[in-house]
Design a protein around this motif. Structure first.
Motif, PDB file in Angstrom:
ATOM      1  N   ALA A  95       0.717  -1.107   0.059  1.00 22.64           N
ATOM      2  CA  ALA A  95       0.051   0.147   0.126  1.00 22.64           C
ATOM      3  C   ALA A  95       0.861   1.242   0.068  1.00 22.64           C
ATOM      4  O   ALA A  95       0.468   2.262  -0.627  1.00 22.64           O
ATOM      5  CB  ALA A  95      -0.929  -0.039   1.165  1.00 22.64           C
ATOM      6  N   LEU A  96       1.936   1.319   0.821  1.00 19.50           N
ATOM      7  CA  LEU A  96       2.683   2.396   0.909  1.00 19.50           C
ATOM      8  C   LEU A  96       3.559   2.551  -0.403  1.00 19.50           C
ATOM      9  O   LEU A  96       3.856   3.718  -0.788  1.00 19.50           O
ATOM     10  CB  LEU A  96       3.586   2.204   2.061  1.00 19.50           C
ATOM     11  N   ALA A  97       3.885   1.419  -0.961  1.00 21.16           N
ATOM     12  CA  ALA A  97       4.698   1.540  -2.369  1.00 21.16           C
ATOM     13  C   ALA A  97       3.766   2.242  -3.511  1.00 21.16           C
ATOM     14  O   ALA A  97       4.242   2.995  -4.189  1.00 21.16           O
ATOM     15  CB  ALA A  97       5.182   0.279  -2.603  1.00 21.16           C
ATOM     16  N   CYS A  98       2.473   1.735  -3.220  1.00 21.03           N
ATOM     17  CA  CYS A  98       1.490   2.316  -4.292  1.00 21.03           C
ATOM     18  C   CYS A  98       1.392   3.949  -3.955  1.00 21.03           C
ATOM     19  O   CYS A  98       1.286   4.681  -4.968  1.00 21.03           O
ATOM     20  CB  CYS A  98       0.202   1.707  -4.103  1.00 21.03           C
ATOM     21  N   ALA A  99       1.432   4.186  -2.861  1.00 20.26           N
ATOM     22  CA  ALA A  99       1.121   5.499  -2.539  1.00 20.26           C
ATOM     23  C   ALA A  99       2.418   6.420  -3.119  1.00 20.26           C
ATOM     24  O   ALA A  99       2.294   7.520  -3.533  1.00 20.26           O
ATOM     25  CB  ALA A  99       1.013   5.757  -1.028  1.00 20.26           C
ATOM     26  N   GLY A 100       3.415   5.760  -2.908  1.00 21.93           N
ATOM     27  CA  GLY A 100       4.812   6.610  -3.299  1.00 21.93           C
ATOM     28  C   GLY A 100       4.725   6.678  -4.928  1.00 21.93           C
ATOM     29  O   GLY A 100       5.123   7.765  -5.349  1.00 21.93           O
ATOM     30  N   LEU A 101       4.483   5.458  -5.503  1.00 19.41           N
ATOM     31  CA  LEU A 101       4.537   5.752  -7.068  1.00 19.41           C
ATOM     32  C   LEU A 101       3.334   6.552  -7.289  1.00 19.41           C
ATOM     33  O   LEU A 101       3.419   7.478  -8.469  1.00 19.41           O
ATOM     34  CB  LEU A 101       4.178   4.298  -7.503  1.00 19.41           C
ATOM     35  N   TRP A 102       2.079   6.657  -6.609  1.00 19.10           N
ATOM     36  CA  TRP A 102       1.072   7.538  -7.046  1.00 19.10           C
ATOM     37  C   TRP A 102       1.547   9.142  -6.848  1.00 19.10           C
ATOM     38  O   TRP A 102       1.358   9.875  -7.688  1.00 19.10           O
ATOM     39  CB  TRP A 102      -0.174   7.353  -6.206  1.00 19.10           C
ATOM     40  N   SER A 103       2.290   9.223  -5.644  1.00 16.03           N
ATOM     41  CA  SER A 103       3.057  10.689  -5.763  1.00 16.03           C
ATOM     42  C   SER A 103       3.855  11.004  -6.611  1.00 16.03           C
ATOM     43  O   SER A 103       3.675  12.183  -7.245  1.00 16.03           O
ATOM     44  CB  SER A 103       3.683  10.683  -4.227  1.00 16.03           C
TER      45      SER A 103
END
Length: 310
Positions: A95-103
């Protein structure tokens, strides 16, 4: 392993408490440059908490753990108890990796959109102000456009330009025009456009996170105050305030009804009220205190390892 959870809680606490403390303080308007630094440190601290939590959650996998702790002693690896993580670790890391990629995607979209707008404005400028035969484009020069409304803006890029209308030239006299130039050059010199891009990308990517919306709003406000101070230090507060009034009085921003540019009267009042700057030692303390915000997550992440080594 509770370290990823502790880091996430620390990030949430920072995101809730720090903006409230900055909103209640009276020094950001007196020291906008320090306030800009403080806001950047707060957001960096929140993002660092998420990044470290993602790293330690992903380290529950042996393949990732081998890269993260490649040179660490065995006692340090055992102190983090990475192998004892439950199934939630993988979900948290993903989830945090996806949030980083989204940012990152939001930042790329924001920068790409800004560059597209700059190219469009440059094309419009070139159409309205073509180069004369034999004239070479020069970086940093002033472009004067025919216009009935007083206006001026800095057009960033490889060859930055200050664009100003003839109405503004008629309105602004002498040192007022110099103050306007100093204001726009202050934006360009401090690269305020990148601060605005980053804050807009985070706010657009995570609209439900209040700290990012507050970060965007404060960046828009504080960069203007910082540029006002750059101009006022060179040409005086009264001159800079008069330049702001002359440039904006026809837009109705000083009328009784609220307008999208309601911050302009506040800027003029601030320049005329001349708030005293903080003493140098106070500015240094605030700068150091803000710098501690992103350092704390790193110290929390290092605690188990340091205990094992000690």
């Amino acid at each position: 392993m509770m370290l990823p959870v502790a880091l996430l809680l620390l990030g949430a606490l920072t995101a809730v408490v720090a903006p409230r403390l900055l909103a209640r303080a009276d020094w950001p308007d007196r020291e906008p440059v320090v306030a800009l630094w403080a806001w950047q440190c707060v957001v960096a601290g929140v993002l660092l908490c998420c990044a470290l939590s993602m790293t330690f959650s992903a380290a529950a996998w042996a393949a990732v753990r081998g890269h993260v702790f490649a040179t660490a002693p065995r006692a340090v690896v055992e102190a983090y108890a990475l192998g004892a993580s439950g199934p939630w670790a993988a979900a948290t890391a993903a989830a945090l990796a996806c949030a980083g990629l989204w940012s990152l995607a939001m930042l790329v979209r924001e920068v790409a959109g800004a560059r597209s707008r700059w190219r469009l404005r440059r094309a419009e400028l070139q159409a309205r102000l073509p180069l004369l035969p034999g004239e070479e484009p020069a970086g940093g020069r002033v472009a004067v456009l025919e216009g009935e409304r007083p206006d001026a803006w800095w057009l960033p890029g490889a060859a930055p330009r200050l664009v100003i209308t003839t109405a503004a030239l008629r309105r602004l006299k002498g040192r007022q025009l110099d103050a306007l130039l100093a204001h726009e050059q202050g934006h360009a010199r401090a690269r305020h456009d990148w601060l605005l891009h980053c804050s807009a990308a985070l706010a657009a990517g995570f609209p439900q996170v209040p700290v990012f919306a507050a970060f965007r709003d404060e960046m828009h406000r504080l960069v203007e105050l910082a540029a006002d101070d750059t101009a006022s230090r060179r040409f005086g507060r009264l001159t800079t305030a008069l330049a702001l009034v002359e440039l904006n009085e026809d837009r109705g921003v000083f009328g009784p009804c609220p307008t999208p540019q309601a911050h302009v009267p506040q800027r003029v009042h601030r320049l005329l009220a001349a708030p005293a700057r903080l003493p140098p030692l106070s500015r240094l303390r605030l700068t150091a205190a803000a710098a501690l915000v992103p350092v704390i997550p790193v110290l929390v992440a290092l605690v188990p390892g340091l205990r094992a080594l000690g």
